[in-house]
Design an enzyme around this catalytic site. Sequence first.
Site, PDB file in Angstrom:
ATOM      1  N   SER A 144     -10.423  -0.724   0.282  1.00  0.00           N
ATOM      2  CA  SER A 144      -9.242  -0.737  -0.274  1.00  0.00           C
ATOM      3  C   SER A 144      -9.457  -1.508  -1.637  1.00  0.00           C
ATOM      4  O   SER A 144      -8.492  -1.486  -2.604  1.00  0.00           O
ATOM      5  CB  SER A 144      -8.420  -1.683   0.730  1.00  0.00           C
ATOM      6  OG  SER A 144      -9.005  -2.839   0.830  1.00  0.00           O
ATOM      7  N   ASP A 197      -0.659 -11.179   1.672  1.00  0.00           N
ATOM      8  CA  ASP A 197      -1.194 -11.034   2.985  1.00  0.00           C
ATOM      9  C   ASP A 197      -2.332 -11.792   3.282  1.00  0.00           C
ATOM     10  O   ASP A 197      -2.815 -11.842   4.579  1.00  0.00           O
ATOM     11  CB  ASP A 197      -1.612  -9.565   3.286  1.00  0.00           C
ATOM     12  CG  ASP A 197      -2.650  -8.915   2.631  1.00  0.00           C
ATOM     13  OD1 ASP A 197      -3.333  -9.754   2.095  1.00  0.00           O
ATOM     14  OD2 ASP A 197      -3.177  -7.597   2.785  1.00  0.00           O
ATOM     15  N   HIS A 225      -6.191  -9.318   1.202  1.00  0.00           N
ATOM     16  CA  HIS A 225      -6.647  -8.608   0.043  1.00  0.00           C
ATOM     17  C   HIS A 225      -6.454  -9.510  -1.211  1.00  0.00           C
ATOM     18  O   HIS A 225      -5.851 -10.295  -1.445  1.00  0.00           O
ATOM     19  CB  HIS A 225      -5.758  -7.395  -0.302  1.00  0.00           C
ATOM     20  CG  HIS A 225      -5.973  -6.485   0.776  1.00  0.00           C
ATOM     21  ND1 HIS A 225      -5.060  -6.152   1.880  1.00  0.00           N
ATOM     22  CD2 HIS A 225      -7.002  -5.018   1.159  1.00  0.00           C
ATOM     23  CE1 HIS A 225      -5.612  -5.339   2.783  1.00  0.00           C
ATOM     24  NE2 HIS A 225      -6.612  -4.712   2.044  1.00  0.00           N
TER      25      HIS A 225
END
Length: 267
Positions: A74, A237, A240
């Site tokens: 990611s 979150d 990340h």
Amino acid sequence: MSEHDIATRVAGRLGRATALTLVAGTVGGAAVLAGQAFLARHRRYAQPELGLALRATVGRVGAPPVRLVLLGDSSALGVGVDRLDDTIGGQLANLLAEGPNGRLVHLSSVGVSGSRSTDLATQVARALLGERPDVALILIGANDATGLRRPADAAAYLAAAVHRLRDAGVEVVVGTCPDLGAVRAIAPPLRQVVGWSGRRVARAQTAAVLDAGGSVVDLATETGPVFRADAGTLCHDGYHPSADGYRVWAHALLPAVAAAAAVASRH
């Protein structure tokens, strides 16, 4: 009953009590970790921005060109932000393009959110389609570490990817597993466990990448203290990176990526 018998019986009882306490502590600790793992798996995490362009050209026309491709998980997509300029690729491209000796950066990414090192083979094939990149930046390892995969296995898949890219004439830079002990989405003591796992993965990655002919940037060592001190380096979150977090990574990666681009331009 003799004093020896009494002492023996007391010692036995203390031993059994200590053993029961250790077992209870172990079982209780395992239960805590299992509960935290369940919660961590079922949190709502940032998702890739489907409308975010993964290909861009950054810099002034006429500047020396460099083709930079990102591979990995990611982080190679910039999950956690919604502007190209805030992604790790966008920030690196802008840094490479700055100044009188800046480059014209043709940026792309073949990263896939959730990827582990076993997924790199497919990404390498995609990266080598069409015009060959000059520099490949690989960001991988976090999902190997959180899945408690064997570091040697993860490193072997990474080394194979580096070998293939180098054989194709691509300069390779690897940002090793970041400091997972800095994430807020995972509570202690599980945070410490994944942090330990991440350090093991990063050490294995370093040795494997150097043997395969790539360059290494130890993201945990170079940027971990900043992420631990500043919660703003993570997005909403708590896992990340945010735009600020990607900026920290970009500055840590820049010297190695710029050096790789300089070598590529001499080919």
